[in-house]
Every structure is written in C-alpha cells, then in structure tokens.
Design an enzyme around this catalytic site. Structure first.
Site, PDB file in Angstrom:
ATOM      1  N   HIS A 134       0.878  -1.178   0.000  1.00 46.03           N
ATOM      2  CA  HIS A 134       0.000   0.000   0.000  1.00 46.03           C
ATOM      3  C   HIS A 134       0.916   1.229   0.000  1.00 46.03           C
ATOM      4  O   HIS A 134       2.030   1.171   0.520  1.00 46.03           O
ATOM      5  CB  HIS A 134      -0.837  -0.051   1.284  1.00 46.03           C
ATOM      6  CG  HIS A 134      -1.895   0.992   1.408  1.00 46.03           C
ATOM      7  ND1 HIS A 134      -1.627   2.272   1.830  1.00 46.03           N
ATOM      8  CD2 HIS A 134      -3.228   0.943   1.202  1.00 46.03           C
ATOM      9  CE1 HIS A 134      -2.756   2.955   1.873  1.00 46.03           C
ATOM     10  NE2 HIS A 134      -3.745   2.172   1.502  1.00 46.03           N
ATOM     11  N   ASP A 211       3.023  -4.476   8.017  1.00 50.23           N
ATOM     12  CA  ASP A 211       1.804  -3.684   7.865  1.00 50.23           C
ATOM     13  C   ASP A 211       0.634  -4.653   7.999  1.00 50.23           C
ATOM     14  O   ASP A 211       0.340  -5.421   7.074  1.00 50.23           O
ATOM     15  CB  ASP A 211       1.836  -2.996   6.498  1.00 50.23           C
ATOM     16  CG  ASP A 211       0.510  -2.335   6.147  1.00 50.23           C
ATOM     17  OD1 ASP A 211      -0.473  -2.530   6.883  1.00 50.23           O
ATOM     18  OD2 ASP A 211       0.472  -1.631   5.121  1.00 50.23           O
ATOM     19  N   GLN A 214      -4.547  -5.152   6.860  1.00 51.69           N
ATOM     20  CA  GLN A 214      -5.552  -6.058   6.274  1.00 51.69           C
ATOM     21  C   GLN A 214      -5.555  -7.429   6.944  1.00 51.69           C
ATOM     22  O   GLN A 214      -6.193  -8.355   6.426  1.00 51.69           O
ATOM     23  CB  GLN A 214      -5.286  -6.234   4.770  1.00 51.69           C
ATOM     24  CG  GLN A 214      -5.448  -4.980   3.963  1.00 51.69           C
ATOM     25  CD  GLN A 214      -6.879  -4.435   3.988  1.00 51.69           C
ATOM     26  OE1 GLN A 214      -7.829  -5.152   4.297  1.00 51.69           O
ATOM     27  NE2 GLN A 214      -7.014  -3.158   3.679  1.00 51.69           N
ATOM     28  N   LYS A 237     -10.533  -0.573  10.425  1.00 50.58           N
ATOM     29  CA  LYS A 237     -10.663  -1.784   9.602  1.00 50.58           C
ATOM     30  C   LYS A 237     -10.967  -3.002  10.484  1.00 50.58           C
ATOM     31  O   LYS A 237     -11.069  -4.120  10.008  1.00 50.58           O
ATOM     32  CB  LYS A 237      -9.366  -2.026   8.813  1.00 50.58           C
ATOM     33  CG  LYS A 237      -9.075  -0.953   7.750  1.00 50.58           C
ATOM     34  CD  LYS A 237      -7.826  -1.298   7.000  1.00 50.58           C
ATOM     35  CE  LYS A 237      -7.203  -0.117   6.283  1.00 50.58           C
ATOM     36  NZ  LYS A 237      -7.890   0.265   5.051  1.00 50.58           N
ATOM     37  N   CYS A 375      -4.830   2.549  -3.778  1.00 50.83           N
ATOM     38  CA  CYS A 375      -3.630   3.030  -3.070  1.00 50.83           C
ATOM     39  C   CYS A 375      -2.468   2.060  -3.238  1.00 50.83           C
ATOM     40  O   CYS A 375      -1.681   1.850  -2.290  1.00 50.83           O
ATOM     41  CB  CYS A 375      -3.904   3.250  -1.586  1.00 50.83           C
ATOM     42  SG  CYS A 375      -5.032   4.594  -1.274  1.00 50.83           S
TER      43      CYS A 375
END
Ligand SMILES: Cc1ncc(COP(=O)(O)O)c(C=O)c1O
Length: 417
Positions: A134, A211, A214, A237, A375
């Site tokens: 991302h 990261d 997600q 999220k 993104c």
C-alpha cells in the site's frame, strides 16, 4: 486459488443472520435496494456494541487522561490503559508498553520511518519493501530515502501476486537496514509468509516491520509466532472507530528510538535548557490522544474476539471461494491476485469495461465495491492495469450477498458489455 482456511476447520460456522442484527447500517437501503457492503478492506462497518461504547464513554466516563487528580480523569485513564492492555493481549505482545496508540497504520509506519529510520539509516543503506505494498508502506520510506540518501529496494511479485521468496533472500544484503512488508495485501489478498521473512531477516540482524492493516480483522495474529519487530494496524478496519490505530514495537527498539512528536505527556521534565522524555509508550504519544477512539477500539476487539478470529477467517474464506468460483466462470473477467494463500480480497478487471463503470452499476444495485488504484499503484503497474475493481469481505457478509454480487456482475455485463 486455495482459500486460507476451509469453512469447517474452525468447528463453528458463524451465525451471520444474528451478527447482521448487530450492524444497524446493514438495514439501510441504497438506491432502494438492501445495502451489500463489500468494501471492508477500505473500512468496516460498526456493530451496536461499538457504537454504544462510544456513546457511553462520552456520556458517562469522559475526561482528559494521565493528568487529573479527580475521579473522572482516573476512570478515563484506567479505560484508556485497559484498552492498551486489551490490544496487547489481542496481538500477543509481551508487554503493554510495546503498544503505542497512533492515528492508524499510516501514522504507525511514519512514526517508525521518522524515528527509528532517522537514527538507524545512513547513506548507501537499503530499505526492503515488497512489490505489493500500500502507498503508506512505500512513501514514508521514500521520504526517508530522500533525507538520508538510502535506497528503496523492491522484492518482486509473480503473476499470482505472491512475493518471490528467493528474490527476497537474494535482495537481503548487508546494506539492508529494515524489511517492511504487508501481512495481507489490500490489492491482491495475498497472505505473506511473515514468519519465514522474519527468520531470514533476523539471521542477518535486520528488523522487520509488518503492515497488518488487512490482517488483524481477518485472522488471528500472534506477534510471538510472527516474531516481527514492528506491527501496524488501524482501528477502523477492525470494526472500530476511525482516528485510532496501533504501532507495536519491541520494547528494546522503542526505548532506543527518539520521540516522534514533542508536546505534553511525552516528557518527564522540561526546562528551557533540557527536556527528558517519558518512558515508552508515552514517549510516542505527545498531546491529548484519541482517548475515546482507543477505549472504543477495546470494545471492537471484545466484539471480534467473542465471535472468534478463527471462525471469522473460515467464514470469509468460504465467501471468497464462492465469489472466486463465480468470477472464474464469467467470460472477460480477469482475477487479479491468485495467490495460494489469500484472505478476504477479490480484485478483478473486466475486459473492455472501466472499473469505475463496474462500481457505478454495482452501486445502482446497492452493492458497494471499490474501484481505482486501491492506493497500490505499483501493483496496477505490475499487472498492466490502470485500475481494478475489488470486492472485500467482512464477518457480516453472507453467502446470499455473494449471489447478489454475482447478479450485479451479470448486470454490469448486460448494461456495459
Ligand atoms: C495494507 C494497508 N496498509 C495501510 C493502509 C492505510 O491504513 P490507514 O488509512 O487506516 O492508515 C491500508 C488502508 O487501506 C492498507 O490496506
């Protein structure tokens, strides 16, 4: 494609009809049709216990924290610090001092690039990222590279959208200062082999930032098992509020890092000659934080834990498999991201139809999907597409909604084909 987990592995199937009752927004009509919300990778909707926790905190327990001598401030401080403890247990960190509240994944990564980066990266050094990141796990490192004269090195991905592991091992060199990779790709759904990456990087003494934007809402995350040094995610999220997120950092690393921002609460003492800093994690939480956000994130964690991350993962894997099977049967559809380990994300292109038009026709049917570069412009470039469409699943999506999605795609082909 093999979905990350099979539906019955978790033992219990989700009672989706019951879960849906918790989400008031799912009762909304969009253009006169029931909302089918399939943009969970962008942000998730909020269940009633989270919405109520927000109201309750502001109605009954709100004040500033860490500084009041009065009961209300003590209570708010206790609620904020309990939320930190909850996050610690949720991701399996050793110590709640390793949990820093930030605005979200983006700020967490910027915090590391600004503080750890500035004090550990020198001209000629390399930062290793993957080709599926991302923008928020690319741009902060590029800014650091411009400032420090270091170089961004990219681990390539293959046609399935998997990181090429051998290339990663080849690129990991004595010049590598940090490896920064997504746990799960927002554009492709690929689940990366974090433990393997961490082991290889650590053999060379290189720290790893993951990261997890997600990942945390879609599978159990255990930082002891992953072994990474930094882990970032966003509350919104994870069925929680916007404006709050988490940076996990190993205590030793956080202690050695300079502060990110200066201000109240991050200091131990201030004179005009010299300031000394507070201990971690407060050293990184300058100013009044999003107190309500952190407290309500705690409520969101309670909510998903009650349902169970294993069960959520199995349910979403089933939805992903159904939707993938359908899309594989549609002529002119190209699925973008066919990794062997995938979670929750189905990105696709339809030959001759712009993704924005796909998104608009789907919206007219009440179906919210994402369309654009997600993104992740380097991913678009890798697959030779200016933009793609993406359906992404959450715990409240149902098999019936996958059927509505399928009917929507047929309508797109009818109207625009
Ligand atoms: C993989 C990934 N990283 C980082 C981000 C940025 O998250 P936030 O905008 O909450 O900071 C996102 C958001 O879509 C994402 O999917």
């Amino acid at each position: 494609m093999r979905a990350a987990r099979k539906a019955d592995d978790a033992g219990v199937a989700l009672d989706v009809a019951r879960i849906r009752e918790d989400f008031p927004i799912l009762k909304r009509l969009i253009h006169g049709k029931p909302l089918v919300y399939l943009d969970n990778a962008a942000s998730t909707q909020k269940p009633a216990p989270v919405i109520e926790a927000m109201g309750h905190f502001y109605a009954a327990g709100y004040s500033n924290i860490h500084r009041g001598v009065y009961l209300l401030s003590e209570e708010a401080t206790e609620a904020y610090e309990s939320a930190r403890k909850k996050v610690q247990e949720f991701v399996g960190a050793r110590d709640s001092r390793e949990i820093v509240f930030v605005r979200g994944t983006t700020e967490a990564i910027n915090l590391v690039s600004h503080t750890w980066g500035r004090s550990n990266v020198n001209p000629g050094d390399e930062i290793l990222v993957s080709g599926m990141e991302h923008h928020s796990n690319i741009v902060p490192w590029q800014i650091l590279c411009q400032e420090r004269g270091c170089r961004l090195v990219v681990i390539p991905i293959d046609d399935r959208g998997e990181l090429i592991y051998e290339e990663f091992e080849r690129l990991l060199s004595p010049r590598t200062r940090i490896v920064a990779v997504a746990h799960v790709s927002n554009a492709l759904g690929t689940v990366n082999p974090i433990r393997r990456i961490v082991e290889a990087a650590h053999r060379q003494g290189v720290p790893v930032l993951v990261d997890g934007a997600q990942a945390v809402a879609h599978q159990p995350v255990d930082l002891q098992e992953l072994g990474c040094d930094f882990y970032a995610f966003s509350g919104h999220k994870l069925y929680g509020p916007t404006g709050v997120g988490v940076l996990y950092g190993r205590a030793g690393l956080l202690e050695a890092m300079p502060p990110y921002q200066g201000g109240g609460d991050m200091i131990r003492s201030v004179t005009f000659e010299k300031t000394t800093y507070n201990e971690i994690p407060h050293k990184f939480e300058a100013g009044t934080p999003d107190i309500g956000g952190a407290v309500v994130l705690g409520a969101a964690i309670d909510y998903v834990e009650k349902i169970g991350l294993e069960a959520i993962a199995a349910h979403e894997a089933d939805l992903l498999e159904r939707a993938t099977r359908f899309m594989e049967s549609v002529p002119r559809v190209r699925i973008v991201g066919t990794a062997r380990e995938k979670a929750s994300v189905l990105s696709f292109a339809i030959e001759g139809i712009h993704p924005h038009d796909v998104g608009t026709v789907m919206d007219s049917e009440g179906i919210a999907i994402r369309a654009g570069h997600l993104c992740a412009q380097p991913v678009m470039e890798r697959f030779g597409l200016p933009a793609i469409a993406r359906a992404s699943f959450g715990l409240y999506n149902s098999a019936e909604e996958v059927e509505v999605f399928a009917r929507g795609i047929r309508k797109v082909l009818e109207v625009l084909g």
